[in-house]
Write an enzyme that holds these catalytic residues in place. Structure first.
Site, PDB file in Angstrom:
ATOM      1  N   ASN A 107      47.224  42.033  40.211  1.00 19.59           N
ATOM      2  CA  ASN A 107      47.648  40.831  39.477  1.00 19.59           C
ATOM      3  C   ASN A 107      48.100  41.202  38.061  1.00 19.59           C
ATOM      4  O   ASN A 107      49.106  40.701  37.565  1.00 19.59           O
ATOM      5  CB  ASN A 107      46.503  39.815  39.410  1.00 19.59           C
ATOM      6  N   HIS A 134      41.003  33.023  41.293  1.00 17.02           N
ATOM      7  CA  HIS A 134      39.921  33.182  42.263  1.00 17.02           C
ATOM      8  C   HIS A 134      40.503  33.077  43.669  1.00 17.02           C
ATOM      9  O   HIS A 134      41.317  32.180  43.938  1.00 17.02           O
ATOM     10  CB  HIS A 134      38.860  32.096  42.021  1.00 17.02           C
TER      11      HIS A 134
HETATM   12  C1  GAR Z   1      41.893  39.170  43.355  1.00 22.31           C
HETATM   13  O1  GAR Z   1      41.888  38.770  44.702  1.00 22.31           O
HETATM   14  C2  GAR Z   1      41.233  38.104  42.504  1.00 22.31           C
HETATM   15  O2  GAR Z   1      41.483  36.799  42.937  1.00 22.31           O
HETATM   16  C3  GAR Z   1      39.785  38.454  42.685  1.00 22.31           C
HETATM   17  O3  GAR Z   1      39.755  39.857  42.623  1.00 22.31           O
HETATM   18  C4  GAR Z   1      40.969  40.370  43.151  1.00 22.31           C
HETATM   19  C5  GAR Z   1      41.542  41.357  42.154  1.00 22.31           C
HETATM   20  O4  GAR Z   1      42.659  41.997  42.675  1.00 22.31           O
HETATM   21  N1  GAR Z   1      38.980  37.849  41.663  1.00 22.31           N
HETATM   22  C6  GAR Z   1      37.751  37.422  41.886  1.00 22.31           C
HETATM   23  O5  GAR Z   1      37.187  37.511  42.961  1.00 22.31           O
HETATM   24  C7  GAR Z   1      37.073  36.812  40.678  1.00 22.31           C
HETATM   25  N2  GAR Z   1      35.957  36.030  41.057  1.00 22.31           N
HETATM   26  P1  GAR Z   1      43.627  42.831  41.735  1.00 22.31           P
HETATM   27  O6  GAR Z   1      42.720  43.712  40.882  1.00 22.31           O
HETATM   28  O7  GAR Z   1      44.456  43.645  42.697  1.00 22.31           O
HETATM   29  O8  GAR Z   1      44.415  41.869  40.901  1.00 22.31           O
END
Ligand code: GAR
Length: 190
Positions: free
Chosen positions: A15, A109
């Site tokens: 992200n 989330h």
């Molecule tokens: C994402 O799916 C985000 O929504 C989640 O962690 C992942 C990070 O992915 N966040 C949570 O679970 C927060 N409670 P990334 O590091 O590849 O962006």
């Protein structure tokens, strides 16, 4: 309004990278002024460095919660951050930190909040046999995954989906949603 964004991560940083690219391409007007990780092994830090973004690691294991948050806030203020984007940041920010930040904090989330707050969202959605899940961007308040919802994207869960396939499907939607929300915030905060 163009924000000075500080992105907080704990891991992979997909992200984060997507937001950095949107900023560099001019798709959003805001600038990414720093990326902070609480985890010294976060892959996202390497990715941010490759894009010449300022980075900082504050290893939460080396500090009390109070000192961790003090370091974090001092750094964000030094970088003139006025919008914090949590992007896979797996530490809970205290009510005191949130109060002392005089700027917005938003989080992504991987579920349709208020369903599946907390951890293991994909696994729980699969196990509960729900037909739809998705992702949510919300303002951060003192309660976990409970601040006012800004926007959501829906993902259909098919009978062939498992935890990993659902995670991938939701992540693709997350990337689109984050940029959409940032564009709207830029427009609405003129
Ligand atoms: C994402 O799916 C985000 O929504 C989640 O962690 C992942 C990070 O992915 N966040 C949570 O679970 C927060 N409670 P990334 O590091 O590849 O962006």
């Amino acid at each position: 309004m163009a924000f000075n964004i500080g992105i907080l991560i704990s891991g992979n940083g997909s992200n984060m990278l997507n937001i950095i690219k949107a900023s560099k391409s001019g798709e959003i007007n805001s600038k990414i002024v720093t990326v902070v990780s609480n985890n010294s092994d976060a892959l996202g830090i390497k990715k941010a460095k490759k894009h010449n973004i300022n980075t900082k690691t504050i290893n939460h294991k080396l500090y009390s919660k109070n000192d961790f948050e003090k370091n974090l806030l001092d750094h964000l203020k030094k970088k003139n951050v006025n919008l914090i984007c949590l992007a896979g940041f797996m530490k809970v920010l205290s009510a005191d930190f949130i109060k002392r930040c005089n700027f917005k904090i938003i989080n992504i989330h991987p579920s349709l909040l208020p369903s599946f707050k907390g951890l293991d969202t994909h696994k729980r959605a699969i196990n509960m046999n729900v037909k739809y899940s998705g992702c949510t961007i919300h303002y951060v308040n003192k309660d976990i995954d409970s601040g006012p919802i800004i926007d959501q994207e829906i993902v259909r869960i098919t009978k062939n989906d498992n935890e990993l396939s659902l995670k991938k499907k939701i992540l693709m939607k997350e990337h689109k949603l984050y940029i959409k929300v940032l564009k709207n915030l830029e427009k609405n905060c003129e």
